[in-house]
Scaffold this motif. Sequence first.
Motif, PDB file in Angstrom:
ATOM      1  N   ALA A  21      42.744  38.534  49.538  1.00 36.98           N
ATOM      2  CA  ALA A  21      43.656  38.935  50.624  1.00 36.98           C
ATOM      3  C   ALA A  21      42.874  39.564  51.773  1.00 36.98           C
ATOM      4  O   ALA A  21      43.141  39.281  52.947  1.00 36.98           O
ATOM      5  CB  ALA A  21      44.705  39.904  50.086  1.00 36.98           C
ATOM      6  N   LEU A  22      41.889  40.392  51.440  1.00 32.93           N
ATOM      7  CA  LEU A  22      41.095  41.048  52.484  1.00 32.93           C
ATOM      8  C   LEU A  22      40.267  40.025  53.253  1.00 32.93           C
ATOM      9  O   LEU A  22      40.131  40.102  54.476  1.00 32.93           O
ATOM     10  CB  LEU A  22      40.177  42.106  51.853  1.00 32.93           C
ATOM     11  N   ALA A  23      39.729  39.055  52.510  1.00 33.58           N
ATOM     12  CA  ALA A  23      38.919  38.020  53.148  1.00 33.58           C
ATOM     13  C   ALA A  23      39.792  37.181  54.081  1.00 33.58           C
ATOM     14  O   ALA A  23      39.399  36.880  55.212  1.00 33.58           O
ATOM     15  CB  ALA A  23      38.261  37.144  52.092  1.00 33.58           C
ATOM     16  N   ASP A  24      40.994  36.841  53.617  1.00 34.64           N
ATOM     17  CA  ASP A  24      41.912  36.052  54.455  1.00 34.64           C
ATOM     18  C   ASP A  24      42.231  36.811  55.746  1.00 34.64           C
ATOM     19  O   ASP A  24      42.215  36.241  56.834  1.00 34.64           O
ATOM     20  CB  ASP A  24      43.211  35.746  53.700  1.00 34.64           C
ATOM     21  N   GLU A  25      42.488  38.114  55.587  1.00 32.83           N
ATOM     22  CA  GLU A  25      42.796  38.930  56.771  1.00 32.83           C
ATOM     23  C   GLU A  25      41.638  38.914  57.753  1.00 32.83           C
ATOM     24  O   GLU A  25      41.842  38.921  58.974  1.00 32.83           O
ATOM     25  CB  GLU A  25      43.010  40.401  56.359  1.00 32.83           C
ATOM     26  N   ALA A  26      40.421  38.898  57.219  1.00 28.42           N
ATOM     27  CA  ALA A  26      39.229  38.954  58.075  1.00 28.42           C
ATOM     28  C   ALA A  26      38.780  37.563  58.509  1.00 28.42           C
ATOM     29  O   ALA A  26      37.765  37.429  59.202  1.00 28.42           O
ATOM     30  CB  ALA A  26      38.102  39.659  57.328  1.00 28.42           C
ATOM     31  N   GLY A  27      39.483  36.530  58.067  1.00 28.78           N
ATOM     32  CA  GLY A  27      39.085  35.160  58.411  1.00 28.78           C
ATOM     33  C   GLY A  27      37.794  34.757  57.711  1.00 28.78           C
ATOM     34  O   GLY A  27      37.068  33.876  58.184  1.00 28.78           O
ATOM     35  N   ALA A  28      37.483  35.391  56.587  1.00 29.16           N
ATOM     36  CA  ALA A  28      36.247  35.075  55.846  1.00 29.16           C
ATOM     37  C   ALA A  28      36.579  34.200  54.645  1.00 29.16           C
ATOM     38  O   ALA A  28      37.719  34.176  54.187  1.00 29.16           O
ATOM     39  CB  ALA A  28      35.583  36.365  55.385  1.00 29.16           C
ATOM     40  N   ARG A  29      35.575  33.449  54.162  1.00 29.74           N
ATOM     41  CA  ARG A  29      35.834  32.573  53.022  1.00 29.74           C
ATOM     42  C   ARG A  29      34.771  32.759  51.948  1.00 29.74           C
ATOM     43  O   ARG A  29      33.980  31.853  51.660  1.00 29.74           O
ATOM     44  CB  ARG A  29      35.854  31.106  53.477  1.00 29.74           C
ATOM     45  N   PRO A  30      34.737  33.948  51.343  1.00 30.42           N
ATOM     46  CA  PRO A  30      33.727  34.156  50.303  1.00 30.42           C
ATOM     47  C   PRO A  30      34.070  33.362  49.055  1.00 30.42           C
ATOM     48  O   PRO A  30      35.229  33.004  48.845  1.00 30.42           O
ATOM     49  CB  PRO A  30      33.861  35.657  50.015  1.00 30.42           C
ATOM     50  N   GLU A  31      33.054  33.102  48.246  1.00 30.45           N
ATOM     51  CA  GLU A  31      33.327  32.550  46.922  1.00 30.45           C
ATOM     52  C   GLU A  31      33.625  33.744  46.006  1.00 30.45           C
ATOM     53  O   GLU A  31      32.870  34.728  45.987  1.00 30.45           O
ATOM     54  CB  GLU A  31      32.114  31.783  46.400  1.00 30.45           C
ATOM     55  N   ILE A  32      34.744  33.674  45.306  1.00 27.54           N
ATOM     56  CA  ILE A  32      35.092  34.747  44.373  1.00 27.54           C
ATOM     57  C   ILE A  32      35.005  34.155  42.972  1.00 27.54           C
ATOM     58  O   ILE A  32      35.658  33.145  42.683  1.00 27.54           O
ATOM     59  CB  ILE A  32      36.514  35.283  44.658  1.00 27.54           C
ATOM     60  N   VAL A  33      34.166  34.751  42.138  1.00 26.06           N
ATOM     61  CA  VAL A  33      33.984  34.216  40.785  1.00 26.06           C
ATOM     62  C   VAL A  33      34.431  35.268  39.775  1.00 26.06           C
ATOM     63  O   VAL A  33      33.996  36.417  39.840  1.00 26.06           O
ATOM     64  CB  VAL A  33      32.496  33.856  40.521  1.00 26.06           C
ATOM     65  N   VAL A  34      35.310  34.875  38.870  1.00 26.18           N
ATOM     66  CA  VAL A  34      35.704  35.775  37.773  1.00 26.18           C
ATOM     67  C   VAL A  34      35.022  35.253  36.513  1.00 26.18           C
ATOM     68  O   VAL A  34      35.170  34.079  36.166  1.00 26.18           O
ATOM     69  CB  VAL A  34      37.238  35.775  37.563  1.00 26.18           C
ATOM     70  N   ILE A  35      34.261  36.118  35.858  1.00 24.59           N
ATOM     71  CA  ILE A  35      33.579  35.688  34.633  1.00 24.59           C
ATOM     72  C   ILE A  35      34.179  36.424  33.437  1.00 24.59           C
ATOM     73  O   ILE A  35      34.232  37.661  33.416  1.00 24.59           O
ATOM     74  CB  ILE A  35      32.073  35.964  34.706  1.00 24.59           C
ATOM     75  N   GLU A  36      34.639  35.657  32.479  1.00 25.99           N
ATOM     76  CA  GLU A  36      35.360  36.224  31.332  1.00 25.99           C
ATOM     77  C   GLU A  36      34.710  35.703  30.045  1.00 25.99           C
ATOM     78  O   GLU A  36      34.515  34.511  29.892  1.00 25.99           O
ATOM     79  CB  GLU A  36      36.839  35.793  31.410  1.00 25.99           C
ATOM     80  N   GLN A  37      34.430  36.636  29.146  1.00 25.46           N
ATOM     81  CA  GLN A  37      33.743  36.189  27.925  1.00 25.46           C
ATOM     82  C   GLN A  37      34.670  35.476  26.942  1.00 25.46           C
ATOM     83  O   GLN A  37      34.227  34.629  26.172  1.00 25.46           O
ATOM     84  CB  GLN A  37      33.030  37.355  27.240  1.00 25.46           C
ATOM     85  N   ALA A  38      35.949  35.823  26.954  1.00 26.84           N
ATOM     86  CA  ALA A  38      36.884  35.147  26.038  1.00 26.84           C
ATOM     87  C   ALA A  38      37.201  33.746  26.581  1.00 26.84           C
ATOM     88  O   ALA A  38      36.850  33.420  27.715  1.00 26.84           O
ATOM     89  CB  ALA A  38      38.164  35.967  25.912  1.00 26.84           C
ATOM     90  N   ASN A  39      37.889  32.975  25.759  1.00 31.91           N
ATOM     91  CA  ASN A  39      38.197  31.608  26.207  1.00 31.91           C
ATOM     92  C   ASN A  39      39.397  31.532  27.132  1.00 31.91           C
ATOM     93  O   ASN A  39      39.699  30.471  27.675  1.00 31.91           O
ATOM     94  CB  ASN A  39      38.426  30.694  25.000  1.00 31.91           C
TER      95      ASN A  39
END
Length: 472
Positions: A21-39
Amino acid sequence: MRIVVVGGGIAGLAAAARVRALADEAGARPEIVVIEQANVVGGKLRTGCIAGGPVELGAEAFLTGAGGTPDAWGEGSASQLARRVGLSEALRHPSTARAAIAVGGQLRPVPAGTLVGVPADVSALDGLARPSADGDHDGGRPLVEPGADVAVGQLVRARYGHEVVDRLVDPMLGGVYAGSADELSLAATMPALYARAQTARTLRDAVAAALADGAARRVPGQPIFTTVEGGLSRLVEGVVSLARATVRTGLPVRELGRAGDRWRLTVGATRDPEYLDADAVVLAVPAKPAARLLETVAPKAADALGGLDYASIALVSLALPAGTPLPDLSGFLVPADQGYAVKAATFFSTKWAHLRRPDGTVLVRASLGRYGDTAVLQATDEDLVALVREELADLVGHTLPEPVDTLVARWGGALPQYAPGHLDRVASAREALPVGLALAGAAVDGVGIPVCVTSGEAAAEQVWADLAESRP
Ligand SMILES: Cc1cc2nc3c(=O)[nH]c(=O)nc-3n(C[C@H](O)[C@H](O)[C@H](O)COP(=O)(O)OP(=O)(O)OC[C@H]3O[C@@H](n4cnc5c(N)ncnc54)[C@H](O)[C@@H]3O)c2cc1C
């Protein structure tokens, strides 16, 4: 720009959604990666299936008003998030059935006017517990020195006596933390009471004031708890979509280090590690993995967090044949000294209208396991089901028929045991964090879903602000 969130529980996912949401507000397009050990993502929010319909394997519901700044409807962060992901129409509220406490083989209604079992008026306990005669005197000083912390049990035993703790406070607090009131921090587990205890001179005044504070914040007519029809996994899925993140499951993060002015995460199997660089990292994992990851980059923070211990529990769900009679209660709590392994049971079909099955199947979920007492959890699933059936029968006063389906969910290291001083340790951990690294979730800010959502969102705001400064 890449922002990595370690841990795909609700705190980590809320963090990812907030960064987006913050990136959208700023017109930025970061890659956001969520890493989860479970399946799967969701952490302690996971919906399973029993007798052909949904049942929660972990968390069941959340407080509507808690977490973050309430919106115009007085709704806190988890309700707001549910609405943002389009689940407004799916929110459901519990029935008015009351909860009980099992004392002396009887199910007695939880008295009204208590705060997590701590009464404002000890004369209204209806014989459930005998308060001490004159412990709650006004000694001219606040109950708790400003800024100091105590165990809930220590304060309440001194003021109201042992029975009030053993029969009311301990089971109620144990229902949330699977821990003992004598070991849990007042500041971390009962912040509303703690706030008042630093000025009030009697416990009855502090509880009355804390209850009034809660009532003043509530929007008239608004239910206190809510959940999602179809299961809390729907909330998890919604937040994943909202975040537009790359979600990688089955992948533990093993190390966190520096690579120039970026972070370097070592992920995956030790024999075949993968390296992922990031401009900012949110750690939304339990305390032990958080401390391990912080060891080299923030050893003081690792020390401050590493001592936090967890309780393990098992939840046994039973689908009982149509017509199985149960008391007209939402469920009950069992004090530790009553000789049962079951510490609580929820009558899902009574508590939640949306969980009533068209064929009349009755759903019950029991919880077992207390901090420091895990022997019962060594039993096989089959033995746990048999034990639950036997103890529930004893507590409701009649045998229970053979279930049509059963489901056992085990949560090792489920619930953090915040010892007195927890909030100070968290504050010093945060002070010791380098720029571009933030902590979120139940390891630091509290176990409730709304608190975890707010915690994730705050961590996102912090790393975003760090990035704005370091990479304008
Ligand atoms: C059985 C149960 C019932 C509950 N009931 C309720 C309820 O009704 N209402 C309520 O408000 N709260 C409830 N709670 C508490 C609440 O669900 C949790 O406190 C909250 O969901 C925690 O969210 P979190 O994101 O902080 O952590 P978690 O949900 O624990 O998520 C952390 C994630 O990090 C992952 N992880 C750990 N190490 C690594 C690593 N090295 N690399 C990558 N990933 C890693 C884990 O696999 C996990 O998915 C309940 C908790 C339990 C256990």
